[in-house]
Design an enzyme around this catalytic site. Structure first.
Site, mmCIF file in Angstrom:
data_model
loop_
_atom_site.group_PDB
_atom_site.id
_atom_site.type_symbol
_atom_site.label_atom_id
_atom_site.label_comp_id
_atom_site.label_asym_id
_atom_site.label_seq_id
_atom_site.Cartn_x
_atom_site.Cartn_y
_atom_site.Cartn_z
ATOM 1 N N GLU A 1 53.867 -95.640 31.374
ATOM 2 C CA GLU A 1 52.638 -96.316 31.766
ATOM 3 C C GLU A 1 52.445 -97.588 30.948
ATOM 4 O O GLU A 1 52.772 -97.628 29.756
ATOM 5 C CB GLU A 1 51.440 -95.374 31.546
ATOM 6 C CG GLU A 1 51.619 -94.029 32.238
ATOM 7 C CD GLU A 1 50.619 -92.965 31.786
ATOM 8 O OE1 GLU A 1 49.527 -93.351 31.302
ATOM 9 O OE2 GLU A 1 50.927 -91.769 31.909
ATOM 10 N N GLU B 1 41.811 -96.062 36.027
ATOM 11 C CA GLU B 1 41.430 -94.707 35.641
ATOM 12 C C GLU B 1 40.269 -94.792 34.658
ATOM 13 O O GLU B 1 40.233 -95.679 33.803
ATOM 14 C CB GLU B 1 42.615 -93.986 34.981
ATOM 15 C CG GLU B 1 42.289 -92.601 34.455
ATOM 16 C CD GLU B 1 43.460 -91.972 33.699
ATOM 17 O OE1 GLU B 1 43.258 -90.901 33.098
ATOM 18 O OE2 GLU B 1 44.564 -92.559 33.690
#
Length: 407
Positions: free
Chosen positions: A211, A322
């Site tokens: 990520e 997120e």
């Protein structure tokens, strides 16, 4: 008799005090030992305007080589190949749009060649974590969007909410440019991030994930600055992996970009837009996963040996945002995702990913054939996709969190 009782009482009190002192001393010792593991001896240190200390550490002394499988690792100082078809697109929106992003620490100096910049970890950083073991790690609860199976109980338990676009198949990298914002965070234990995920394995216990993106995380950094970050795990966040360089794993070779450091300037609502370009790809010869920031800053790589599924390829790529919704007051958090505005507001108002691409089996950058979208609560945070001549495949995403339709 009274004297004996008093003596026993004082001895008991003294024992409690000594035990407390002993525990505090042991805890302090463990914190100092952990700090010494993380903060390697610097060649040079730079004080950033935001208060960070950036240590310039010899490449060979970085935390990555504390990993058992990397003890005798030979550092790869450059990738063998880049993906074919790489080119750097310029936005044609207006003169308000710029792509130059800097990190605040760079205003006060630079690290010499042969070193890498590392944000110094402080005692306060560790004390903010739920435990020393958990410092620099994500929760093992559901932190990755599950596009193919919505379990509302799991969503409510974890508090993690997403607005993403995704593709499924066999991938060897991903690329996009994302504009950078400074979303407002309601609670210190919440965060907001925007990133690219490269995923392999199941979503249960063996998930592999790489990520990279930007985040605002008061618990992790002690402030509300927008910071560039990376993360990896090979077991669904259970015991492996961490943010940035807070554990062994990612090997950095670049002396210009510090993982976890503040980035500037920020995009402004109805104003100038600033974005960063990220590319992660697998070296087909060595099997390492490389990362590039901006126009040519190759930062380093995750050795293929760290992973199981990602030793071959990624099976899903996600782009988006997120947040953590702690709902401490019984209502949805007001923590923003992206710009804090919904995707339908468009350019200059909403957060975006542009020139969204994947790397295929021939090591070529391609436009995804089909992009799906997913969000748990579209009235809180939403996502839209599109395609244009200037931007290729693009994604608008984000939202304000709590609002009349998201109580």
């Amino acid at each position: 008799m009274e004297v004996n009782m008093y003596t026993r009482f004082m001895v008991a009190v003294l024992c409690v005090v000594m035990a407390s002192f002993s525990y505090a001393a042991r805890n302090e010792f463990e914190i100092v030992k952990h700090l010494n593991r993380l903060n390697k001896p610097p060649v040079k240190s730079i004080k950033s305007p935001d208060g960070d200390i950036i240590d310039c550490v010899l490449i060979s002394h970085q935390t990555a080589f504390d990993h058992p499988s990397l003890k005798n690792h030979t550092i790869q100082m450059r990738p063998n190949v880049h993906p074919e078809g790489m080119h750097y697109e310029n936005m044609k929106e207006s003169s308000q749009t710029r792509e130059t992003i800097t990190q605040l620490w760079q205003l006060n100096g630079k690290c010499p060649k042969g070193t890498i910049p590392i944000r110094r970890t402080t005692k306060e950083d560790i004390l903010r974590a739920s435990s020393m073991k958990n410092y620099g790690k994500k929760s093992s609860l559901s932190t990755v969007a599950h596009p193919n199976s919505i379990d509302l109980d799991l969503i409510n338990d974890s508090g993690h909410e997403h607005a993403i676009a995704f593709v499924e198949g066999e991938f060897y990298g991903a690329k996009a440019s994302m504009n950078v914002w400074n979303p407002q965070i309601q609670q210190a234990n919440e965060f907001s991030l925007s990133q690219i995920w490269l995923l392999g394995g199941s979503f249960v216990s063996d998930l592999n994930s790489i990520e990279a993106g930007w985040q605002v995380s008061p618990d992790l950094y002690g402030d509300h600055n927008t910071r560039f970050f990376t993360y990896w795990t090979s077991d669904a966040y259970q015991s492996t992996g961490c943010y940035n360089l807070l554990c062994s794993g990612f090997i950095q070779i670049n002396n210009e970009i510090a993982l976890g450091a503040s980035i500037s300037p920020m995009s402004k609502y109805q104003g100038s837009q600033y974005d960063i370009s990220l590319l992660v790809w697998k070296d087909p010869e060595q099997g390492n996963w490389w990362m590039q920031f901006g126009h040519g800053n190759v930062l380093g790589y995750w050795p293929g040996s760290l992973f199981s599924y990602l030793t071959t390829s990624a099976s899903m790529i996600q782009w988006g945002g997120e947040v953590v919704n702690s709902a401490d007051d019984g209502q949805h958090t007001t923590t923003q995702m992206g710009s804090g505005h919904f995707p339908e507001e468009g350019f200059g108002k909403s957060s975006y990913f542009r020139n969204v691409q994947i790397v295929d089996g021939s090591n070529s950058l391609r436009n995804p054939k089909h992009i799906d979208t997913f969000t748990e609560q579209p009235n809180c945070y939403d996502v839209q996709t599109g395609k244009s001549k200037d931007w290729g495949n693009y994604i608008y995403y984000g939202g304000p969190g709590r609002n009349p339709n998201c109580p």
